[in-house]
Enzyme design. Sequence first.
Site, PDB file in Angstrom:
ATOM      1  N   PRO A  64       0.826  -1.208   0.000  1.00 21.64           N
ATOM      2  CG  PRO A  64      -0.666  -1.502   1.748  1.00 21.64           C
ATOM      3  CD  PRO A  64       0.613  -2.014   1.195  1.00 21.64           C
ATOM      4  CE1 TYR A  65       4.037   6.747  -2.158  1.00 20.82           C
ATOM      5  CE2 TYR A  65       1.925   7.494  -2.992  1.00 20.82           C
ATOM      6  CZ  TYR A  65       3.234   7.752  -2.646  1.00 20.82           C
ATOM      7  OH  TYR A  65       3.742   9.020  -2.812  1.00 20.82           O
TER       8      TYR A  65
END
Length: 68
Positions: free
Chosen positions: A2-3
């Site tokens: 995830p970013y």
Amino acid sequence: MPYVNIRITDQATADQKAELIAGVTNLLKDVLGKNPATTVVVIEEFSTDNWGIGGESVTARRKRDTQR
């Protein structure tokens, strides 16, 4: 991996940024089961002169709102 990109106009303290990073990381772990070790959180800070809402800068809006 995830970013998450958090964009804010006010300057946050180092403690506030740490709390945001930890909170978002934990939220992704709790809600989506994401691994905190691979979660990336980026905080971008912008001058209120460089952020506009409704055709005017945040600086102008805040100035106007404090004059009321």
